[in-house]
Design an enzyme around this catalytic site. Sequence first.
Site, PDB file in Angstrom:
ATOM      1  N   GLY A 204       0.682  -0.973   0.012  1.00 17.23           N
ATOM      2  CA  GLY A 204      -0.061  -0.087   0.110  1.00 17.23           C
ATOM      3  C   GLY A 204       0.989   1.280  -0.070  1.00 17.23           C
ATOM      4  O   GLY A 204       1.940   1.221   0.426  1.00 17.23           O
ATOM      5  N   GLY A 209      -1.559   2.578   6.707  1.00 19.02           N
ATOM      6  CA  GLY A 209      -1.866   1.938   7.879  1.00 19.02           C
ATOM      7  C   GLY A 209      -1.346   0.400   7.990  1.00 19.02           C
ATOM      8  O   GLY A 209      -1.850  -0.470   8.786  1.00 19.02           O
ATOM      9  N   LYS A 210      -0.302   0.118   7.294  1.00 17.87           N
ATOM     10  CA  LYS A 210       0.361  -1.270   7.103  1.00 17.87           C
ATOM     11  C   LYS A 210       1.011  -1.679   8.498  1.00 17.87           C
ATOM     12  O   LYS A 210       0.747  -2.877   9.177  1.00 17.87           O
ATOM     13  CB  LYS A 210       1.612  -1.370   6.037  1.00 17.87           C
ATOM     14  CG  LYS A 210       0.868  -0.898   4.467  1.00 17.87           C
ATOM     15  CD  LYS A 210       2.122  -1.094   3.568  1.00 17.87           C
ATOM     16  CE  LYS A 210       3.172  -0.068   3.647  1.00 17.87           C
ATOM     17  NZ  LYS A 210       2.676   1.265   3.453  1.00 17.87           N
ATOM     18  N   GLU A 427      -6.095  33.621  -9.957  1.00 12.35           N
ATOM     19  CA  GLU A 427      -6.874  32.556  -9.536  1.00 12.35           C
ATOM     20  C   GLU A 427      -8.276  32.530  -9.873  1.00 12.35           C
ATOM     21  O   GLU A 427      -9.088  31.711 -10.050  1.00 12.35           O
ATOM     22  CB  GLU A 427      -6.681  32.610  -8.056  1.00 12.35           C
ATOM     23  CG  GLU A 427      -5.201  32.583  -7.528  1.00 12.35           C
ATOM     24  CD  GLU A 427      -4.693  31.282  -7.851  1.00 12.35           C
ATOM     25  OE1 GLU A 427      -5.404  30.236  -7.971  1.00 12.35           O
ATOM     26  OE2 GLU A 427      -3.367  31.454  -7.946  1.00 12.35           O
ATOM     27  N   ASP A 504       1.720  25.454 -14.204  1.00 14.80           N
ATOM     28  CA  ASP A 504       0.571  25.050 -14.962  1.00 14.80           C
ATOM     29  C   ASP A 504       0.926  24.218 -16.234  1.00 14.80           C
ATOM     30  O   ASP A 504       0.103  23.450 -16.641  1.00 14.80           O
ATOM     31  CB  ASP A 504      -0.325  26.262 -15.190  1.00 14.80           C
ATOM     32  CG  ASP A 504      -0.991  26.653 -14.140  1.00 14.80           C
ATOM     33  OD1 ASP A 504      -1.015  26.059 -12.914  1.00 14.80           O
ATOM     34  OD2 ASP A 504      -1.223  28.052 -13.928  1.00 14.80           O
TER      35      ASP A 504
END
Length: 648
Positions: A204, A209-210, A427, A504
């Site tokens: 993962g 969360g291993k 923006e 961009d």
Amino acid sequence: MGDEKEPQGNPWMKSLLIWVGILLALVAFVSMFDSSSRRTDANAIPYSEFLNRVEEGSVKDVEIAGDVVTGKLSNDQTFRTIAPADPQLVERLAAKGVSFRAKAEEQASFWMILLYQSLPFLLILGIAFFVMRQMQKNAGSGAMGFGKSRAKMLTEKHGRVTFDDVAGIDEAREELQEIVDFLKDPTKFARLGGKIPKGALLVGSPGTGKTLLARAIAGEANVPFFTISGSDFVEMFVGVGASRVRDMFEQAKKNAPCIVFIDEIDAVGRHRGAGLGNGNDEREQTLNQLLVEMDGFEANEGIIIVAATNRPDVLDPALLRPGRFDRQVVVPRPDIEGRQKILEVHMKKTPLAPDVDARTIARGTPGFSGADLANLVNEAALLAARKGKRLVAMKEFEEAKDKVMMGAERKSMVMTEDEKKATAYHEAGHALVSLHVDGCDPLHKVTIIPRGRALGVTWNLPERDRYSMSMKQMKARLALCFGGRIAEQLIYGKDALNTGASNDIQQATDMARSMVMEYGMSERLGWLRYRDNQDEVFLGHSVARSQTVSEETARLIDQEVRRFVEEGETTARQVLTENLDELHRLAEALLEYETLNGEESKRAIKGESIGRDESGGHRHVQIGAGGSSIPKSKRPGGGWGDAAPQGA
């Protein structure tokens, strides 16, 4: 969670007491030989002075023992001297009327002589034994423990983790729950001929969360649990890693049934023979020993290997075959239901205000891993504590989410009015394209407050978790990439272009190239793949390999990439040209309020009131002389940030 051991005292205090004992033994040894000489040397006189005292008649009595003469003076003061071979001494004493007597010389016993002679050697041997014992206890830290395993047995008396603490990855938890059940009751599966699996590989992304799952296995199984990192096997000397693997399995056999957890196994389990040079190096020797121990001539019954990695593509195929790692458990990033459960787990220890809704937070955090969500809750708690609040409210979670996604606000950033205005139009151009082009993700927030490495950020979030993108969505995102640059062109002209849109352009180019070379979205090139993402190691450096294409095909690829980019640019220019009034209104609203959410942005372009308290909604950023050379930064999840021109 192995067998309980008897509680032992403080090891630091125990070591201190041992060293104090050694020091006291040294002091006693020195004082044993020095005390008598110090006592006698205090009353010693030269032999010549002794003869003078005899002639003067000041010697009262004398005792002769060999060449040592002791006695008392007339004032009762004792004395001691060493007499040479003087045959006239007795005559002189008799002539002066001195009382004298002879005493046989004392001989030390054999055992005392043996003790005096052997005590230094015993003391040295005792110190050496203690030092060697300490080195052997700390396996791998000294010369005697160089080839010892560094695996540690995990005994969590406090902070024990179980499957109840693991949320959002139900499928992976169920896979590992079966291993726990097998360890608890192997006869349940053996009745039908089932065998205990040799190993489970947790795969993962970082933060999913291993390691937490491995700790939960330790908490649930109630069997000995050894944990070690893949890098702990590798040393500069060939054969040390293999020796540590052997020692680790020997320890595991003594405690079977047990679980051995190897974190970051890709450090030792990489594909053998990659790159140039011979393969007889330390890492490959260690991997070979690990393969033999997992499934070789000698069966290791009752030992389950659980390993974790985020690079399964580089692991050796022999490591992944059945009989070694029988199961590959994928630990994915959680969906919205999983994120909600993870947030609820982390919120248990945090006092929450009534307005906090874990579901709402989960909807606004797509792509977050379990570690990201834990960090989000922690940041919200820190913000509330900084403000002196007793409860963590939804406002703190929103601020923490912005901080995690877009970076911390740079309130001390110095910008001129012109730079702030250019950032607002940039923006606003991104935001306006996302509101008008079909296929763009909904507008979440747009701000001109500097955050992280960006001077401003436009943030788009999908309505639900997305696992793939259509061609329509990718073309819409290409148009979105150019919204900021084209808005600046329309307002300031082509001659006022700056380097702020470099990120961009990079995003648009990479996306268009992927559409052509990987996703088969070009009609002229067809459904063929022209890129190979696999890496190979060449003299220690990772080199990307690409499939060889002809010059004509490469030219055609460049033409198609340019076509996709130009289509996106044309779409963005058309939207902004047709809605130029809306661009002005949105930019003015950003200059006034500095941060707008999606609904406020829609009201602003219509010329309506955004519905915010004028006195409380305005936020200030320090404005003044100065500039910045911060590069443009795209935030993960769909954020486009306006950066200051480089070299400005």
